[in-house]
Design a protein around this motif. Structure first.
Motif, PDB file in Angstrom:
ATOM      1  N   GLY A   1      99.876  -0.915  -0.004  1.00  0.00           N
ATOM      2  CA  GLY A   1      98.445  -0.367  -0.127  1.00  0.00           C
ATOM      3  C   GLY A   1      98.571   0.899  -0.971  1.00  0.00           C
ATOM      4  O   GLY A   1      99.764   1.297  -1.453  1.00  0.00           O
TER       5      GLY A   1
ATOM      6  N   ALA B   1     103.414   2.129 -10.015  1.00  0.00           N
ATOM      7  CA  ALA B   1     103.657   1.467  -8.714  1.00  0.00           C
ATOM      8  C   ALA B   1     103.345  -0.064  -8.540  1.00  0.00           C
ATOM      9  O   ALA B   1     102.214  -0.346  -8.706  1.00  0.00           O
TER      10      ALA B   1
ATOM     11  N   LYS C   1      96.599  -7.763 -13.038  1.00  0.00           N
ATOM     12  CA  LYS C   1      95.289  -7.199 -13.599  1.00  0.00           C
ATOM     13  C   LYS C   1      95.613  -6.299 -14.698  1.00  0.00           C
ATOM     14  O   LYS C   1      95.090  -6.349 -15.783  1.00  0.00           O
TER      15      LYS C   1
ATOM     16  N   LEU D   1      98.812   3.265 -10.172  1.00  0.00           N
ATOM     17  CA  LEU D   1      98.780   2.178  -9.166  1.00  0.00           C
ATOM     18  C   LEU D   1      98.426   0.657  -9.473  1.00  0.00           C
ATOM     19  O   LEU D   1      97.390   0.411  -9.992  1.00  0.00           O
TER      20      LEU D   1
ATOM     21  N   GLY E   1      94.830   1.352 -11.064  1.00  0.00           N
ATOM     22  CA  GLY E   1      95.172   0.762 -12.442  1.00  0.00           C
ATOM     23  C   GLY E   1      94.094  -0.061 -13.129  1.00  0.00           C
ATOM     24  O   GLY E   1      94.357  -0.937 -13.984  1.00  0.00           O
TER      25      GLY E   1
ATOM     26  N   GLU F   1     107.406  -2.001  -4.703  1.00  0.00           N
ATOM     27  CA  GLU F   1     107.422  -2.141  -3.233  1.00  0.00           C
ATOM     28  C   GLU F   1     107.985  -3.664  -2.944  1.00  0.00           C
ATOM     29  O   GLU F   1     107.601  -4.684  -3.585  1.00  0.00           O
TER      30      GLU F   1
ATOM     31  N   THR G   1      92.362 -10.348  -6.863  1.00  0.00           N
ATOM     32  CA  THR G   1      91.866 -11.322  -6.408  1.00  0.00           C
ATOM     33  C   THR G   1      90.435 -11.711  -7.001  1.00  0.00           C
ATOM     34  O   THR G   1      90.083 -12.904  -7.164  1.00  0.00           O
ATOM     35  N   ARG G   2      89.835 -10.414  -7.247  1.00  0.00           N
ATOM     36  CA  ARG G   2      88.159 -10.766  -7.708  1.00  0.00           C
ATOM     37  C   ARG G   2      88.494 -11.383  -9.209  1.00  0.00           C
ATOM     38  O   ARG G   2      87.610 -11.943  -9.665  1.00  0.00           O
TER      39      ARG G   2
ATOM     40  N   GLY H   1      98.047  -4.236  -6.919  1.00  0.00           N
ATOM     41  CA  GLY H   1      97.256  -5.147  -6.345  1.00  0.00           C
ATOM     42  C   GLY H   1      97.274  -6.536  -6.898  1.00  0.00           C
ATOM     43  O   GLY H   1      98.096  -6.735  -8.038  1.00  0.00           O
TER      44      GLY H   1
HETATM   45  P1  GTP Z   1      91.006  -6.731  -5.799  1.00  0.00           P
HETATM   46  O1  GTP Z   1      92.216  -7.876  -4.962  1.00  0.00           O
HETATM   47  O2  GTP Z   1      90.333  -7.808  -6.710  1.00  0.00           O
HETATM   48  O3  GTP Z   1      90.257  -6.153  -4.972  1.00  0.00           O
HETATM   49  O4  GTP Z   1      91.724  -6.035  -6.763  1.00  0.00           O
HETATM   50  P2  GTP Z   1      93.329  -5.160  -6.465  1.00  0.00           P
HETATM   51  O5  GTP Z   1      94.540  -5.920  -6.007  1.00  0.00           O
HETATM   52  O6  GTP Z   1      93.536  -4.370  -7.776  1.00  0.00           O
HETATM   53  O7  GTP Z   1      92.644  -4.142  -5.253  1.00  0.00           O
HETATM   54  P3  GTP Z   1      91.829  -2.730  -5.414  1.00  0.00           P
HETATM   55  O8  GTP Z   1      90.974  -2.701  -6.682  1.00  0.00           O
HETATM   56  O9  GTP Z   1      91.208  -2.448  -4.174  1.00  0.00           O
HETATM   57  O10 GTP Z   1      92.947  -1.717  -5.708  1.00  0.00           O
HETATM   58  C1  GTP Z   1      92.845  -0.370  -6.317  1.00  0.00           C
HETATM   59  C2  GTP Z   1      94.264  -0.128  -7.224  1.00  0.00           C
HETATM   60  O11 GTP Z   1      95.326  -0.142  -6.425  1.00  0.00           O
HETATM   61  C3  GTP Z   1      94.488  -1.172  -8.208  1.00  0.00           C
HETATM   62  O12 GTP Z   1      94.865  -0.625  -9.529  1.00  0.00           O
HETATM   63  C4  GTP Z   1      95.543  -1.834  -7.576  1.00  0.00           C
HETATM   64  O13 GTP Z   1      96.427  -2.523  -8.462  1.00  0.00           O
HETATM   65  C5  GTP Z   1      96.484  -0.991  -6.848  1.00  0.00           C
HETATM   66  N1  GTP Z   1      96.916  -1.501  -5.540  1.00  0.00           N
HETATM   67  C6  GTP Z   1      96.164  -1.949  -4.514  1.00  0.00           C
HETATM   68  N2  GTP Z   1      97.107  -2.282  -3.514  1.00  0.00           N
HETATM   69  C7  GTP Z   1      98.343  -2.100  -3.979  1.00  0.00           C
HETATM   70  C8  GTP Z   1      99.687  -1.845  -3.110  1.00  0.00           C
HETATM   71  O14 GTP Z   1      99.904  -2.638  -2.111  1.00  0.00           O
HETATM   72  N3  GTP Z   1     100.570  -1.459  -3.785  1.00  0.00           N
HETATM   73  C9  GTP Z   1     100.570  -1.030  -5.306  1.00  0.00           C
HETATM   74  N4  GTP Z   1     101.492  -0.458  -5.931  1.00  0.00           N
HETATM   75  N5  GTP Z   1      99.230  -0.855  -5.735  1.00  0.00           N
HETATM   76  C10 GTP Z   1      98.157  -1.351  -5.177  1.00  0.00           C
END
Ligand code: GTP
Length: 358
Positions: free
Chosen positions: A84, A53, A24, A7, A109, A79, A13-14, A10
């Motif tokens: 999500g 993904a 990231k 995955l 990821g 996507e 943002t942090r 995302g």
């Molecule tokens: P923050 O915005 O800083 O919270 O980081 P993030 O965008 O990586 O969100 P989070 O850490 O909650 O996500 C956990 C994992 O899921 C990360 O590896 C993200 O890249 C992935 N992820 C989150 N949302 C999506 C999405 O809508 N689609 C896909 N393909 N991956 C997602």
């Protein structure tokens, strides 16, 4: 053959502003995009195909897999709109070839870990579980959703972050890697946003599915924040975190083309990117300096991230800060504790000079 979904869609943002241009998982950590550490660990555990993904800045991943051979098949599922974590897993299903009862690995990821990946899959298969989660114990569980299990490893609940001491019923948290029976992925609704943590897992428990947790206490770190990002990079460079992509752990990693002045010091697990320049008497410790960045004479950079092509003026003091790509910090500035400088920003030099151990 075990297949996996990584995955990586995302927005991170942090970690802004580093993630403004680069998603990231593609940020360089110990010399390679972070995702390479995860992919090569999965490959070494017997995974033969990985679906990335993606959503946010998907084109960066597409360019990357065109040019690289990591000894594993990599395909991309993008996507149109971010779906999500659960929606992304469901969307990636079209690229999986395994049978309905086969195990499919899912990785967040941004997690760096020493997890015994093949042990997790073996436990899942032996117990005939629907989903098996990698759980890790943490010292301070207050910042995390908790996952209590019974003596047989069956998950009892998925609990929100605890707000009182009584709510801390376990120190085990969801560590961001799961094994799904493929047929269980098919049950996730398609074409809409789904959170695997908030929607899919609790619904599986309610429906009586067999959801188990496997506790693994080896190295674990979520690289979601700047502090954690620097720590993960440091731990990889020093050899404290395991990765097949780090060939020679040591006090520092200096990539090809970097120019380090003889009197400069680089230590504490720092990594210095390609063609970066570290001027005389500069001291870079426990930091990540991206490609083409310049650290001026006598500057001190500690626990910080300096973006690609950024310039840090002479005599600057940077402690625990993030400087975006191409930003320019004029001479003798002092930045501390969580300061973030956006890409391209220019800070003028200051005339005040302070002692180097301030
Ligand atoms: P923050 O915005 O800083 O919270 O980081 P993030 O965008 O990586 O969100 P989070 O850490 O909650 O996500 C956990 C994992 O899921 C990360 O590896 C993200 O890249 C992935 N992820 C989150 N949302 C999506 C999405 O809508 N689609 C896909 N393909 N991956 C997602």
């Amino acid at each position: 053959m075990t297949e996996a979904v990584l995955l990586v869609g995302g927005q991170g943002t942090r970690l802004r502003p580093l993630t403004v241009n680069t998603p990231k998982p593609m940020l360089p950590v110990a010399g390679v995009p972070f995702t390479v550490h995860q992919i090569t660990r999965a490959r070494d555990a017997g995974v033969r195909k990985i679906v990335l993904a993606t959503s946010y800045r998907a084109e960066v991943f597409a360019e990357f897999i065109e040019d690289v051979d990591l000894g594993i098949e990599i395909v991309i599922a993008t996507e149109d709109e971010p779906l999500g974590t659960g929606g992304a897993i469901r969307h990636a299903l079209a690229h999986l070839e395994s049978g309905p009862d086969d195990p499919v690995l899912i990785f967040n990821g941004d997690v760096l870990s020493g997890l015994d990946i093949s042990g997790l899959v073996a436990s899942h298969v032996e117990t005939g579980s629907d989903v098996t989660l990698y759980l890790t114990p943490v010292e301070d569980p207050r910042a995390y959703g908790l996952v209590p299990i019974d003596g047989d490893g069956r998950v009892q609940a998925f609990l929100e972050k605890p707000s009182t001491p009584e709510e801390i019923v376990t120190d085990l948290i969801n560590a961001g890697c799961y094994v799904f029976k493929r047929s269980v992925i098919e049950q996730i609704p398609s074409g809409r946003v789904v959170s695997v943590e908030r929607e899919t897992f609790p619904a599986l428990l309610t429906s009586g599915a067999q959801v188990r947790g496997v506790v693994d206490s080896s190295y674990w770190l979520d690289l979601g924040t700047p502090l954690a990002f620097v720590q993960g990079s440091r731990d990889l460079v020093l050899g404290h975190a395991p990765s097949p992509a780090v060939l020679a752990p040591g006090a520092a990693l200096v990539l090809d083309g970097a120019q380090i002045a003889e009197s400069a010091r680089i230590d504490g697990g720092s990594s210095i990117g390609r063609n970066a320049v570290i001027a005389p008497d500069a001291h870079v410790s426990g930091s990540v300096v991206f490609d083409h960045a310049v650290i001026g004479a006598g500057a001190r950079v500690a626990g910080s991230i300096v973006g690609a092509g950024a310039r840090i003026g002479e005599g600057c003091e940077l402690h625990g800060v993030v400087v975006g790509d191409g930003a320019s910090i004029g001479a003798r500035n002092e930045l501390r504790d969580g300061a973030r400088v956006w890409p391209g920003i220019e800070l003028s030099a200051t005339s005040i000079r302070y002692s180097s151990d301030a």
